[in-house]
Design a protein around this motif. Structure first.
Motif, PDB file in Angstrom:
ATOM      1  N   ALA A 148     -39.624 -31.739 -19.334  1.00  0.00           N
ATOM      2  CA  ALA A 148     -39.474 -30.747 -20.167  1.00  0.00           C
ATOM      3  C   ALA A 148     -40.809 -30.524 -19.735  1.00  0.00           C
ATOM      4  O   ALA A 148     -41.507 -29.048 -20.589  1.00  0.00           O
ATOM      5  CB  ALA A 148     -39.627 -31.364 -21.777  1.00  0.00           C
ATOM      6  N   ASP A 200     -40.167 -27.739 -17.168  1.00  0.00           N
ATOM      7  CA  ASP A 200     -39.487 -26.666 -17.249  1.00  0.00           C
ATOM      8  C   ASP A 200     -39.086 -26.537 -18.749  1.00  0.00           C
ATOM      9  O   ASP A 200     -38.289 -27.315 -19.359  1.00  0.00           O
ATOM     10  CB  ASP A 200     -38.136 -26.682 -16.106  1.00  0.00           C
ATOM     11  N   PRO A 201     -40.066 -26.161 -19.804  1.00  0.00           N
ATOM     12  CA  PRO A 201     -40.233 -26.263 -21.137  1.00  0.00           C
ATOM     13  C   PRO A 201     -38.801 -25.448 -21.601  1.00  0.00           C
ATOM     14  O   PRO A 201     -38.276 -25.396 -22.592  1.00  0.00           O
ATOM     15  CB  PRO A 201     -40.967 -25.531 -20.771  1.00  0.00           C
ATOM     16  N   ARG A 202     -38.326 -24.539 -20.936  1.00  0.00           N
ATOM     17  CA  ARG A 202     -37.008 -24.312 -21.419  1.00  0.00           C
ATOM     18  C   ARG A 202     -35.558 -25.159 -21.375  1.00  0.00           C
ATOM     19  O   ARG A 202     -34.366 -24.813 -21.670  1.00  0.00           O
ATOM     20  CB  ARG A 202     -36.346 -22.932 -20.416  1.00  0.00           C
ATOM     21  N   ARG A 203     -35.744 -26.506 -20.350  1.00  0.00           N
ATOM     22  CA  ARG A 203     -34.880 -27.581 -20.559  1.00  0.00           C
ATOM     23  C   ARG A 203     -34.473 -27.982 -21.744  1.00  0.00           C
ATOM     24  O   ARG A 203     -35.646 -28.066 -22.289  1.00  0.00           O
ATOM     25  CB  ARG A 203     -35.090 -28.027 -18.991  1.00  0.00           C
ATOM     26  N   ARG A 204     -33.167 -28.724 -22.164  1.00  0.00           N
ATOM     27  CA  ARG A 204     -33.045 -29.065 -22.674  1.00  0.00           C
ATOM     28  C   ARG A 204     -33.448 -30.382 -23.097  1.00  0.00           C
ATOM     29  O   ARG A 204     -32.884 -30.971 -21.607  1.00  0.00           O
ATOM     30  CB  ARG A 204     -31.332 -28.612 -23.499  1.00  0.00           C
ATOM     31  N   THR A 205     -33.661 -30.887 -23.544  1.00  0.00           N
ATOM     32  CA  THR A 205     -34.393 -32.370 -23.337  1.00  0.00           C
ATOM     33  C   THR A 205     -33.541 -33.283 -23.683  1.00  0.00           C
ATOM     34  O   THR A 205     -32.486 -33.215 -24.065  1.00  0.00           O
ATOM     35  CB  THR A 205     -35.418 -32.789 -24.283  1.00  0.00           C
TER      36      THR A 205
END
Length: 364
Positions: free
Chosen positions: A112, A115-120
């Motif tokens: 996260a 890549d802040p757009r990535r689903r955790t």
């Protein structure tokens, strides 16, 4: 193996005048005769072009330099040496420092941050997993070897940059749930460095300088070769063939630190006496066991150090190697002793250099 205990909220649990035989004493307090003799013997036993053993005992420093090669133009005690994987002790202390300052908890998912757009993922790899080698990552990324092979003897890590490290991590699918197994991983600590840099919005070099190097006054420490006259020259396994300066590529947090012996003593002395340091809380944190593994939980780890028992109390240590240099850092709070051992030769596995440095500290 057991997962780490929970040192961080929210974690799920868990890588010298200088001549041959003479001792350098520039700015050093004199040690007792027995210690000097032991240091001289330790240096003489290492068949490397340049060798430095430096001890701090209750704040009194004693250093001995030597080697198979003629003394270099710059005294050996003033050169900067590549410490390889011992750099991970700096990475662990940095994470502890950021946690102590309330900037992180250690439980943040690394993906996260990168890549802040990535689903955790519910079973995400956290910063705590990365620093304790329990992220389920291999020692190196699977595609590291084919890329590094053409430069295996000269510059293997330099061919694998930061974007490749983070990309390999974001693509990786672990075989085991994070926090359930221990595997030493240069890959994992490299990812930790990039995740911390992403979280702070700066570079690893700037982050380390601001939070560790400058507060501790480590002016002789850097992450890359800067001055050929000030940087020790490594040698291959034959002890004669010079190697190029080590380029850590995207693995800076796992192995890029190079430092003078006296800077490394300062670093270790801060661990021995946290109360007198601006990093007191973080220095105490990295002495705390967070993971026990093996039969009878014999192997104990902290955020930054391997921790072994002695008759008087625990000793903390970490070794490291590059293509042409080796290092051993260790300290013992019970005796107030810190040891820095450095040499400019890459020995084969199970070499006498690491064994003798370990024994020197264990017998203190």
């Amino acid at each position: 193996m057991t997962g780490p205990t929970t040192p961080w909220p929210g974690t799920a649990g868990g890588i010298g005048s200088d001549d041959t035989g003479g001792d350098g004493t520039g700015g050093l307090a004199g040690g007792d005769d027995e210690l000097r003799e032991r240091l001289a013997d330790a240096v003489a036993a290492v068949d490397a072009p340049d060798v430095v053993f430096a001890v701090s005992r209750d704040g009194r420093r004693t250093l001995h330099c030597g080697g198979a090669a003629p003394p270099p133009p710059v005294p050996r005690q003033d050169l900067r040496y590549e410490i390889g994987s011992a750099s991970k002790t700096f990475a662990g202390l940095l994470l502890a420092r950021l946690i102590q300052r309330g900037l992180l908890t250690g439980g943040e998912p690394a993906a996260a941050l990168l890549d802040p757009r990535r689903r955790t993922d519910p079973a995400a790899v956290t910063l705590a997993h990365l620093v304790t080698h329990t992220a389920g990552l291999p020692t190196l990324p699977p595609d590291f070897y084919p890329r590094a092979l053409p430069a295996w003897r000269t510059n293997p890590y330099g061919r694998y940059g930061a974007e490749r490290v983070t990309g390999a991590f974001l693509r990786h699918r672990a075989r085991h749930r994070p926090g359930t197994r221990w595997q030493y991983s240069n890959f994992g600590v490299a990812v930790l460095g990039h995740a911390l840099a992403a979280a702070s919005g700066t570079t690893w070099e700037e982050l380390l300088g601001a939070h560790i190097l400058r507060p501790l006054g480590l002016t002789g420490t850097a992450l890359r070769a800067e001055d050929p006259k000030a940087d020790a020259v490594g040698h291959g396994k034959d002890g004669r063939t010079p190697t190029l300066p080590f380029d850590a590529g995207g693995f800076a947090a796992a192995g890029a630190v190079r430092a003078t012996p006296l800077d490394l003593l300062t670093f270790l002395e801060a661990h021995l006496d946290p109360a007198g340091s601006p990093l007191a809380g973080a220095l105490r944190a990295v002495r705390t066991p967070v993971l026990r593994r093996g039969l009878g939980h014999r192997h104990v780890h902290t955020m930054a150090w391997f921790r072994h028992p002695t008759n008087g109390g625990p000793m903390y240590f970490h070794s490291g190697a590059t293509l042409g240099q080796q290092a051993f850092l260790g300290f013992r709070p019970d005796t107030g002793t810190a040891l820095v051992a450095l040499c400019t030769r890459r020995f084969r596995a199970r070499d006498a250099f690491i064994a003798s440095a370990y024994a020197f500290l264990a017998d203190e």
